[in-house]
Design an enzyme around this catalytic site. Structure first.
Site, mmCIF file in Angstrom:
data_model
loop_
_atom_site.group_PDB
_atom_site.id
_atom_site.type_symbol
_atom_site.label_atom_id
_atom_site.label_comp_id
_atom_site.label_asym_id
_atom_site.label_seq_id
_atom_site.Cartn_x
_atom_site.Cartn_y
_atom_site.Cartn_z
ATOM 1 N N TYR A 111 6.672 -8.647 8.588
ATOM 2 C CA TYR A 111 6.326 -7.240 8.676
ATOM 3 C C TYR A 111 6.601 -6.717 10.083
ATOM 4 O O TYR A 111 6.449 -7.463 11.064
ATOM 5 C CB TYR A 111 4.828 -7.021 8.403
ATOM 6 C CG TYR A 111 4.363 -7.370 7.025
ATOM 7 C CD1 TYR A 111 4.316 -6.403 6.020
ATOM 8 C CD2 TYR A 111 3.920 -8.665 6.719
ATOM 9 C CE1 TYR A 111 3.860 -6.724 4.744
ATOM 10 C CE2 TYR A 111 3.471 -8.989 5.442
ATOM 11 C CZ TYR A 111 3.440 -8.011 4.464
ATOM 12 O OH TYR A 111 2.995 -8.337 3.207
ATOM 13 N N ARG A 168 -3.505 -5.184 8.137
ATOM 14 C CA ARG A 168 -4.598 -4.274 8.513
ATOM 15 C C ARG A 168 -5.756 -5.046 9.149
ATOM 16 O O ARG A 168 -6.380 -4.578 10.103
ATOM 17 C CB ARG A 168 -5.120 -3.532 7.287
ATOM 18 C CG ARG A 168 -4.241 -2.402 6.818
ATOM 19 C CD ARG A 168 -4.824 -1.768 5.571
ATOM 20 N NE ARG A 168 -4.802 -2.666 4.429
ATOM 21 C CZ ARG A 168 -5.534 -2.510 3.333
ATOM 22 N NH1 ARG A 168 -6.355 -1.493 3.234
ATOM 23 N NH2 ARG A 168 -5.432 -3.356 2.338
ATOM 24 N N ASP A 181 -6.728 1.230 8.404
ATOM 25 C CA ASP A 181 -5.402 1.831 8.560
ATOM 26 C C ASP A 181 -5.540 3.342 8.697
ATOM 27 O O ASP A 181 -6.651 3.887 8.716
ATOM 28 C CB ASP A 181 -4.465 1.433 7.420
ATOM 29 C CG ASP A 181 -4.910 1.938 6.052
ATOM 30 O OD1 ASP A 181 -5.720 2.885 5.991
ATOM 31 O OD2 ASP A 181 -4.449 1.389 5.039
ATOM 32 N N ASP A 226 0.833 -1.194 0.000
ATOM 33 C CA ASP A 226 0.000 0.000 0.000
ATOM 34 C C ASP A 226 0.873 1.251 0.000
ATOM 35 O O ASP A 226 2.016 1.218 0.485
ATOM 36 C CB ASP A 226 -0.895 0.025 1.241
ATOM 37 C CG ASP A 226 -1.953 -1.055 1.224
ATOM 38 O OD1 ASP A 226 -2.323 -1.500 0.118
ATOM 39 O OD2 ASP A 226 -2.418 -1.451 2.307
#
Length: 297
Positions: free
Chosen positions: A68, A181, A82, A40
């Site tokens: 992550y 998310r 988010d 993103d």
């Protein structure tokens, strides 16, 4: 002539993955560029870029597990799960204060392992040919089906409390297709106070690490991995003779050689260190599943 290669890029926030592909095309002077998994615009970190014939390898890299680091804000959700979305109703301060470490650990444990996850409605998943986020932006209601994903590590690195939120810095190892998310959203929902993601960075894709990546302003002349070197980080390697390499490139099978393969997908490398392609078994034979373009000259 541009050689097939894999380029590792550390994407900054604010750019789309397509932006990075476009910059790579300009830097390397070729249109044939792709990537192994979108980030993103808000997210930073590792993009695995394929150049020229090495784009054929991306199919085998995109499904790799990933790592992550992220920051989850508990106490309020958002329309996009988010920080780019509109914030939803703020949880009361007393409800936030009542959330202790044990309760958070319990709910994180429930989101670890093989889980069923509903992706965020603003994901890039296609619904009847259109991206879910395009449908949401057009005012449509989008309900995505749950999917099975695996979270092998969901660890809190740091916790910061305020009257209006609990911020958790976390590290997550997960299977391809896992939405961080959605983990933030589901953790906040389970705790009854809402949650969303405020920061996300991808640090690993399979055998590729962001510490080896280059910045987007350093693409010209950036170091790359050969297709063979990249394949070796993705799957086992089978060294083949020049004759075997020629046969595989011409679509012939290596008869009775299946026992030489140690996995369902194996990289065949010729005596010159060039990647012939990806091979698989077919009965007792070895056959090509993907062939690289032959090196000229």
């Amino acid at each position: 002539m541009v050689s097939p290669a894999i380029l590792l890029v550390d994407k900054p926030g604010g750019l789309t993955s397509h932006d990075v592909v476009a910059r790579t095309r300009r830097a390397f002077g070729t249109r044939k560029v792709g990537h192994a998994g979108t980030l993103d615009p808000m997210a930073t970190g590792l993009l695995v870029i394929g150049i020229e014939g090495a784009t054929r390898l991306l199919t085998y890299i995109v499904g790799a597990d990933k790592t992550y680091t992220a920051t989850i804000r508990l106490g309020v959700g958002s329309t996009t799960d988010d920080a780019e979305g509109e914030l939803l109703e703020q949880a009361p301060a007393d409800a936030i204060a009542a959330v202790g470490a044990e309760r958070i650990a319990h709910e994180i444990a429930a989101l670890t392992g093989a889980i069923s996850q509903v992706p965020s409605s603003v994901s890039a998943i296609k619904v009847d040919g259109r991206r879910a986020y395009d449908r949401v932006r057009a005012g449509e209601e989008v309900a995505l089906a749950a999917r099975r994903v695996t979270v092998t590590r969901f660890e809190i690195l740091e916790r910061r409390d305020s009257a209006s939120a609990i911020d958790l810095d976390v590290v997550i190892d997960c299977s391809s297709g896992t939405y961080i998310r959605a983990l933030a959203r589901d953790l906040g929902a389970a705790l009854g106070i809402g949650g969303h993601l405020t920061a996300l960075r991808r640090t690993r894709v399979g055998g590729f690490d962001v510490t080896d990546a280059v910045a987007v302003d350093a693409l010209a002349g950036a170091p790359t991995l050969t297709a063979a070197a990249a394949a070796a980080r993705t799957m086992p390697v089978l060294n083949v003779s020049a004759d075997e390499a020629r046969d595989l490139r011409h679509g012939k099978r290596l008869h009775g050689q299946a026992t030489r393969l140690t996995a369902s997908e194996v990289a065949a490398v010729d005596p010159d260190g060039e990647l012939v392609g990806v091979v698989e078994t077919r009965g007792s034979d070895i056959k090509s599943a993907m062939n690289m373009p032959e090196v000229q000259g």
